[in-house]
Design a protein around this motif. Structure first.
Motif, PDB file in Angstrom:
ATOM      1  N   ARG A  34      -7.543  97.624 139.336  1.00  0.00           N
ATOM      2  CA  ARG A  34      -8.807  97.756 138.618  1.00  0.00           C
ATOM      3  C   ARG A  34      -9.479  96.389 138.559  1.00  0.00           C
ATOM      4  O   ARG A  34      -8.826  95.355 138.615  1.00  0.00           O
ATOM      5  CB  ARG A  34      -8.566  98.301 137.214  1.00  0.00           C
ATOM      6  N   SER A  86      -7.090  98.839 130.856  1.00  0.00           N
ATOM      7  CA  SER A  86      -6.764  98.942 132.276  1.00  0.00           C
ATOM      8  C   SER A  86      -5.407  99.610 132.478  1.00  0.00           C
ATOM      9  O   SER A  86      -5.265 100.503 133.309  1.00  0.00           O
ATOM     10  CB  SER A  86      -6.770  97.558 132.916  1.00  0.00           C
ATOM     11  N   ASN A  89      -5.494 103.205 131.874  1.00  0.00           N
ATOM     12  CA  ASN A  89      -6.502 103.848 132.724  1.00  0.00           C
ATOM     13  C   ASN A  89      -7.651 104.440 131.894  1.00  0.00           C
ATOM     14  O   ASN A  89      -8.136 105.533 132.169  1.00  0.00           O
ATOM     15  CB  ASN A  89      -5.868 104.906 133.617  1.00  0.00           C
ATOM     16  N   GLN A 113     -12.873 100.881 139.143  1.00  0.00           N
ATOM     17  CA  GLN A 113     -11.740 101.039 140.071  1.00  0.00           C
ATOM     18  C   GLN A 113     -11.925 100.165 141.275  1.00  0.00           C
ATOM     19  O   GLN A 113     -12.926  99.802 141.689  1.00  0.00           O
ATOM     20  CB  GLN A 113     -11.597 102.479 140.523  1.00  0.00           C
TER      21      GLN A 113
END
Length: 113
Positions: A34, A86, A89, A113
């Motif tokens: 990421r 991060s 997610n 992403q």
């Protein structure tokens, strides 16, 4: 003392090299790195845009002195929140108004992403 000066004057922020190595590992859960997108606006016009890998933010979170991290957090840049979002997610987005050379600027930060 400014965060950048603090970074230059305090090696590793008093943190161990082992912690630096462990925390700089990329989140391999989904094999995608990421990134943090940073956009700087002047009078609502995009002036500058760039991306930084979250792994670099993880490294800074360990390497930077606590004083520098505290100053950044006070103005709205919370590295730990970015890292946590991060790893889980989750989305992360923030916007901060700063004055640079007498000009008001807005900095937008978001995870991508």
């Amino acid at each position: 003392m400014s965060p950048l000066k603090a970074l230059r004057h305090t090696p590793n922020g008093g943190k161990s090299i082992a912690n630096l190595m462990d925390s700089s590992k990329v989140n391999r859960r989904n094999n995608k790195m990421r990134k943090l997108k940073v956009e700087k606006y002047i009078h609502d016009k995009l002036d500058e845009s760039f991306m930084v890998p979250v792994a670099f933010i993880q490294f800074l979170n360990i390497a930077a002195p606590n004083a520098a991290l505290s100053e950044l957090k006070q103005v709205g840049f919370d590295f730990q929140q970015i890292i946590t979002a991060s790893k889980q997610n989750e989305p992360y987005q923030t916007s901060v108004e700063v004055e640079e050379k007498g000009i008001m600027k807005r900095i937008d930060i978001s995870l991508v992403q």
